[in-house]
Write a protein that holds these residues in place. Structure first.
Motif, PDB file in Angstrom:
ATOM      1  N   PRO A 102       0.829  -1.212   0.000  1.00 51.00           N
ATOM      2  CA  PRO A 102       0.000   0.000   0.000  1.00 51.00           C
ATOM      3  C   PRO A 102       0.857   1.253   0.000  1.00 51.00           C
ATOM      4  O   PRO A 102       1.825   1.354   0.751  1.00 51.00           O
ATOM      5  N   VAL A 103       0.534   2.182  -0.884  1.00 50.93           N
ATOM      6  CA  VAL A 103       1.178   3.505  -0.869  1.00 50.93           C
ATOM      7  C   VAL A 103       0.077   4.546  -1.032  1.00 50.93           C
ATOM      8  O   VAL A 103      -0.960   4.281  -1.655  1.00 50.93           O
ATOM      9  N   SER A 104       0.313   5.709  -0.425  1.00 51.44           N
ATOM     10  CA  SER A 104      -0.714   6.756  -0.502  1.00 51.44           C
ATOM     11  C   SER A 104      -0.590   7.541  -1.793  1.00 51.44           C
ATOM     12  O   SER A 104       0.520   7.677  -2.324  1.00 51.44           O
ATOM     13  N   PRO A 105      -1.702   8.099  -2.288  1.00 49.08           N
ATOM     14  CA  PRO A 105      -1.647   8.917  -3.516  1.00 49.08           C
ATOM     15  C   PRO A 105      -0.706  10.113  -3.377  1.00 49.08           C
ATOM     16  O   PRO A 105      -0.179  10.607  -4.359  1.00 49.08           O
ATOM     17  N   GLU A 106      -0.468  10.534  -2.095  1.00 46.91           N
ATOM     18  CA  GLU A 106       0.452  11.676  -1.907  1.00 46.91           C
ATOM     19  C   GLU A 106       1.922  11.251  -2.020  1.00 46.91           C
ATOM     20  O   GLU A 106       2.823  12.068  -1.922  1.00 46.91           O
ATOM     21  N   THR A 107       2.174   9.953  -2.165  1.00 50.36           N
ATOM     22  CA  THR A 107       3.581   9.498  -2.204  1.00 50.36           C
ATOM     23  C   THR A 107       4.319  10.172  -3.349  1.00 50.36           C
ATOM     24  O   THR A 107       3.889  10.126  -4.492  1.00 50.36           O
ATOM     25  N   PRO A 108       5.460  10.845  -3.043  1.00 49.69           N
ATOM     26  CA  PRO A 108       6.235  11.494  -4.110  1.00 49.69           C
ATOM     27  C   PRO A 108       6.686  10.455  -5.141  1.00 49.69           C
ATOM     28  O   PRO A 108       6.968   9.295  -4.776  1.00 49.69           O
ATOM     29  N   TYR A 109       6.780  10.897  -6.393  1.00 44.90           N
ATOM     30  CA  TYR A 109       7.088   9.963  -7.480  1.00 44.90           C
ATOM     31  C   TYR A 109       8.399   9.215  -7.206  1.00 44.90           C
ATOM     32  O   TYR A 109       8.510   8.003  -7.388  1.00 44.90           O
ATOM     33  N   ARG A 110       9.409   9.927  -6.714  1.00 42.67           N
ATOM     34  CA  ARG A 110      10.714   9.290  -6.519  1.00 42.67           C
ATOM     35  C   ARG A 110      10.636   8.194  -5.459  1.00 42.67           C
ATOM     36  O   ARG A 110      11.295   7.156  -5.554  1.00 42.67           O
ATOM     37  N   ARG A 111       9.775   8.402  -4.439  1.00 41.06           N
ATOM     38  CA  ARG A 111       9.667   7.352  -3.410  1.00 41.06           C
ATOM     39  C   ARG A 111       8.944   6.141  -3.999  1.00 41.06           C
ATOM     40  O   ARG A 111       9.304   4.995  -3.761  1.00 41.06           O
ATOM     41  N   LEU A 112       7.920   6.415  -4.839  1.00 40.03           N
ATOM     42  CA  LEU A 112       7.204   5.311  -5.492  1.00 40.03           C
ATOM     43  C   LEU A 112       8.157   4.528  -6.388  1.00 40.03           C
ATOM     44  O   LEU A 112       8.180   3.298  -6.382  1.00 40.03           O
ATOM     45  N   GLU A 113       9.003   5.257  -7.109  1.00 40.05           N
ATOM     46  CA  GLU A 113      10.007   4.620  -7.984  1.00 40.05           C
ATOM     47  C   GLU A 113      10.949   3.746  -7.151  1.00 40.05           C
ATOM     48  O   GLU A 113      11.260   2.615  -7.505  1.00 40.05           O
ATOM     49  N   SER A 114      11.364   4.296  -6.000  1.00 37.21           N
ATOM     50  CA  SER A 114      12.312   3.554  -5.139  1.00 37.21           C
ATOM     51  C   SER A 114      11.663   2.273  -4.631  1.00 37.21           C
ATOM     52  O   SER A 114      12.272   1.199  -4.638  1.00 37.21           O
ATOM     53  N   ILE A 115      10.393   2.374  -4.240  1.00 34.27           N
ATOM     54  CA  ILE A 115       9.677   1.176  -3.771  1.00 34.27           C
ATOM     55  C   ILE A 115       9.546   0.173  -4.919  1.00 34.27           C
ATOM     56  O   ILE A 115       9.797  -1.025  -4.757  1.00 34.27           O
ATOM     57  N   ALA A 116       9.223   0.667  -6.116  1.00 28.19           N
ATOM     58  CA  ALA A 116       9.048  -0.239  -7.268  1.00 28.19           C
ATOM     59  C   ALA A 116      10.376  -0.907  -7.626  1.00 28.19           C
ATOM     60  O   ALA A 116      10.428  -2.106  -7.912  1.00 28.19           O
ATOM     61  N   GLU A 117      11.469  -0.142  -7.566  1.00 32.11           N
ATOM     62  CA  GLU A 117      12.778  -0.762  -7.870  1.00 32.11           C
ATOM     63  C   GLU A 117      13.124  -1.828  -6.835  1.00 32.11           C
ATOM     64  O   GLU A 117      13.776  -2.810  -7.129  1.00 32.11           O
ATOM     65  N   THR A 118      12.626  -1.634  -5.607  1.00 32.34           N
ATOM     66  CA  THR A 118      12.958  -2.594  -4.536  1.00 32.34           C
ATOM     67  C   THR A 118      12.125  -3.868  -4.651  1.00 32.34           C
ATOM     68  O   THR A 118      12.647  -4.969  -4.602  1.00 32.34           O
ATOM     69  N   VAL A 119      10.807  -3.723  -4.830  1.00 34.39           N
ATOM     70  CA  VAL A 119       9.949  -4.925  -4.799  1.00 34.39           C
ATOM     71  C   VAL A 119       9.626  -5.465  -6.187  1.00 34.39           C
ATOM     72  O   VAL A 119       9.042  -6.538  -6.294  1.00 34.39           O
ATOM     73  N   ARG A 120       9.993  -4.715  -7.219  1.00 35.76           N
ATOM     74  CA  ARG A 120       9.738  -5.145  -8.600  1.00 35.76           C
ATOM     75  C   ARG A 120       8.324  -5.694  -8.782  1.00 35.76           C
ATOM     76  O   ARG A 120       8.130  -6.891  -8.966  1.00 35.76           O
ATOM     77  N   PRO A 121       7.318  -4.806  -8.701  1.00 35.54           N
ATOM     78  CA  PRO A 121       5.919  -5.260  -8.760  1.00 35.54           C
ATOM     79  C   PRO A 121       5.517  -5.682 -10.165  1.00 35.54           C
ATOM     80  O   PRO A 121       6.079  -5.197 -11.145  1.00 35.54           O
ATOM     81  N   ALA A 122       4.527  -6.570 -10.235  1.00 38.42           N
ATOM     82  CA  ALA A 122       3.976  -6.944 -11.561  1.00 38.42           C
ATOM     83  C   ALA A 122       2.978  -5.901 -12.019  1.00 38.42           C
ATOM     84  O   ALA A 122       2.774  -5.696 -13.212  1.00 38.42           O
ATOM     85  N   LEU A 123       2.332  -5.237 -11.033  1.00 38.45           N
ATOM     86  CA  LEU A 123       1.191  -4.376 -11.382  1.00 38.45           C
ATOM     87  C   LEU A 123       1.126  -3.177 -10.446  1.00 38.45           C
ATOM     88  O   LEU A 123       1.453  -3.292  -9.268  1.00 38.45           O
ATOM     89  N   HIS A 124       0.680  -2.066 -10.995  1.00 32.71           N
ATOM     90  CA  HIS A 124       0.382  -0.867 -10.185  1.00 32.71           C
ATOM     91  C   HIS A 124      -1.122  -0.648 -10.290  1.00 32.71           C
ATOM     92  O   HIS A 124      -1.675  -0.558 -11.394  1.00 32.71           O
ATOM     93  N   LEU A 125      -1.787  -0.578  -9.131  1.00 29.80           N
ATOM     94  CA  LEU A 125      -3.242  -0.415  -9.108  1.00 29.80           C
ATOM     95  C   LEU A 125      -3.581   0.927  -8.473  1.00 29.80           C
ATOM     96  O   LEU A 125      -2.952   1.320  -7.491  1.00 29.80           O
TER      97      LEU A 125
END
Ligand SMILES: Nc1ncnc2c1ncn2[C@@H]1O[C@H](COS(=O)(=O)NC(=O)C[C@H](N)c2ccccc2)[C@@H](O)[C@H]1O
Length: 533
Positions: A102-125
């Motif tokens: 779970p991430v909040s809509p207010e999450t800055p793009y760079r933090r979202l990118e960092s999380i995605a690089e870490t967990v390598r998600p299949a999907l963003h919902l």
């Protein structure tokens, strides 16, 4: 993997449901027509989602996810506030064998990118109304709403390598703000979350008639506690949208129009309400419970809350994201005048807190400060892709290191009372050195809030130009209180604290800055402080 359908045997009464979605949607616990989620996004408009509707939406989303051919065990970023569709989606991910992040809509793009690089998600919902547009391939993207799932970019299809869902599989990963360094992904299994929910529900904090307001963002596991408390009790979740939490009148309107009976939030959500809308708060006659967590509740504000809500049961919930939480303790009403620390009670049924001293020995004597180590079936699986941090936090059971059993090393200090109850005594890293002396910041903050003109205070160490640290404090004046100036406050501290514990500088603030999760943002205070003279 076959879609996780509860077989008739699974739904028979008395069968243990150890997957998150089965446990929370167990029909034996609630009636289909009862309200599961009650929302009031704007004045005069209240939307109810019944348990039957929530269950149907979970089925629809799970079918949509299944059709995408995402491999069980894959991660899915769930970017949303706490809404009925978002709750349905996290339960659908659970049912589809996917780990939601779970991430909040207010999450800055760079933090979202960092999380995605870490967990390598299949999907963003995200919800239909979601604003995120720059999610990079190969991550799939989709939106969800009351009518189902719509795919913008299909995720990569992968053949399943897991045939059987296990309760030890990760249900979710919560990224902590990380008091030190890089944010860490706390991995919680189905077994851990459900074990925690069982321990929590044993306290009977809520019943089917309750309407539990949740004021934390979905990325903070406090919101997952609230969802579990409500659905696990057959009660209703009342999600309060973050922009409304910050405005007392809006917050109180939502509570009034939804008929909220309990409000769950970090202490800071009450600060502006107590200052600006005490009468409107006192007029909420259905409100009979408050649950707080995350940090200590400043005692003057807690007293004020009790004055305004004399019939309310106030629960101090202590714990860390690495076990979701661990104890629930009623705050004595009214608070005794002499009280210095709030009790955090003892761990929920099925878990146990131990105190360990600097040599690793378990402390049994009352009144001796040690570090809380938690024995519990609700412990996290580890930090995502960070074995070193995991090893430092999941440590051998100090009572029997040979056993292979691990306990959670919390980094929190506490002492035991005469009846075995625990009293929080700050974090180990809030023990700072000032002029070579050890200072417990919470002790300085406690003294500052003993001043009748103060309602909250935060003390932090600041660097000195020549090395070493100085002590600074930030104080929020009580409405109509008389604080005097910083000199008078320093003098007030000097009456009971040794000189090295008297803050060298004190600034008065109308409000304390808070993190995305609502805790006092100490880093922001340190960054905003003037450099040492
Ligand atoms: N009631 C407290 N008094 C005093 N210090 C506290 C308290 N609850 C936490 N804390 C502090 O917060 C730390 C945990 O921080 S955290 O990992 O970000 N998690 C949380 O704050 C929320 C936590 N997962 C939670 C979620 C839902 C209900 C209860 C607790 C603890 O180690 C304590 O230092």
């Amino acid at each position: 993997m076959s879609q996780q359908q509860p077989t008739p045997a699974d739904t028979a009464g008395g069968v243990r449901h150890d997957f998150l979605h089965d446990f929370l949607l167990d029909p034996a616990r609630h009636s289909p027509g009862a309200p599961a989620v009650i929302e009031s996004p704007q004045a005069g408009h209240t939307a109810v989602t019944t348990y039957a509707e929530l269950t149907a939406l979970v089925g629809e989303y799970a079918a949509g996810l299944h059709a995408l051919g995402i491999e069980p065990g894959a991660r899915v970023i769930l970017e949303a506030d706490t809404t009925a569709p978002a709750i349905a989606m996290l339960l659908a991910c659970s049912r589809a064998g996917l780990t939601f992040v779970p991430v909040s809509p207010e999450t800055p793009y760079r933090r979202l990118e960092s999380i995605a690089e870490t967990v390598r998600p299949a999907l963003h919902l995200q919800e239909l109304t979601g604003q995120r547009t720059d999610v990079r391939p190969p991550v799939g993207t989709a939106r969800f709403g009351p009518d189902g799932l719509t795919v913008d970019r299909a995720p990569v299809r992968r053949p399943p390598r897991r045939g059987t869902p296990c309760v030890t599989d990760p249900a979710y990963i919560i990224f902590t703000s990380g008091t030190t360094g890089r944010p860490k992904g706390v991995v919680m299994s189905h077994r851990a979350v459900v074990a925690f929910y069982r321990g929590m529900l044993a306290h009977r904090i809520a019943g089917p008639e309750d309407r539990i307001a949740s004021t934390s963002p979905l990325q903070f596991d406090f919101s997952l506690l609230n969802i579990g408390l409500a659905l696990g009790s057959g009660a209703s979740v009342v999600p309060v949208p973050p922009p409304l939490v910050r405005w007392p009148r809006h917050l109180l309107r939502v509570l009034r129009e939804t008929g909220a009976t309990q409000v769950n939030g970090v202490p800071s959500i009450w600060r502006q309400v107590l200052r600006h809308e005490p009468r409107r708060l006192a007029a909420l006659d259905r409100l009979r419970g408050v649950l707080f967590c995350g940090e200590e509740f400043p005692l003057p504000e807690l007293r004020r809350l009790q004055e305004l809500l004399p019939a309310a049961r106030i629960v101090n919930c202590y714990g860390a994201t690495e076990s979701m939480a661990c104890s629930f303790e009623d705050v004595p009403s009214p608070l005794p005048e002499s009280i210095e620390r709030l009790s955090i009670g003892t761990a929920h049924p099925g878990a146990e807190m131990l105190l360990v001293d600097g040599t690793g020995a378990v402390i049994d004597a009352p009144g001796v400060v040690g570090e809380i180590h938690l024995r519990s079936p609700a412990l996290f699986s580890g930090y995502w892709d960070d074995r070193e941090a995991t090893r430092a936090t999941l440590v051998p059971d100090p009572l029997c290191p040979q056993s292979g059993q691990y306990v959670l090393r919390t980094g929190d200090l506490a002492l035991r009372g005469p009846d075995g109850e625990f009293y929080f005594a700050g974090r180990i890293d809030s023990q700072v050195q000032i002029n070579g002396n050890r200072v417990e910041l919470a002790e300085v903050e406690r003294r500052l809030t003993e001043h009748p003109g103060a309602t909250a205070a935060t003390a932090i160490p600041l660097p000195l130009p020549g090395g070493g640290q100085r002590l600074a404090a930030f104080v929020v004046p009580a409405a109509g209180g008389d604080l005097g100036d910083a000199g008078a406050l320093r003098e007030f501290c000097a009456q009971t604290l040794p000189p090295y514990m008297v803050p060298q500088e004190i600034r008065l603030l109308d409000r304390l800055p808070t993190t995305a999760n609502g805790k006092v943002d100490r880093a922001a205070l340190a960054a905003g402080a003037e450099p040492a003279a």
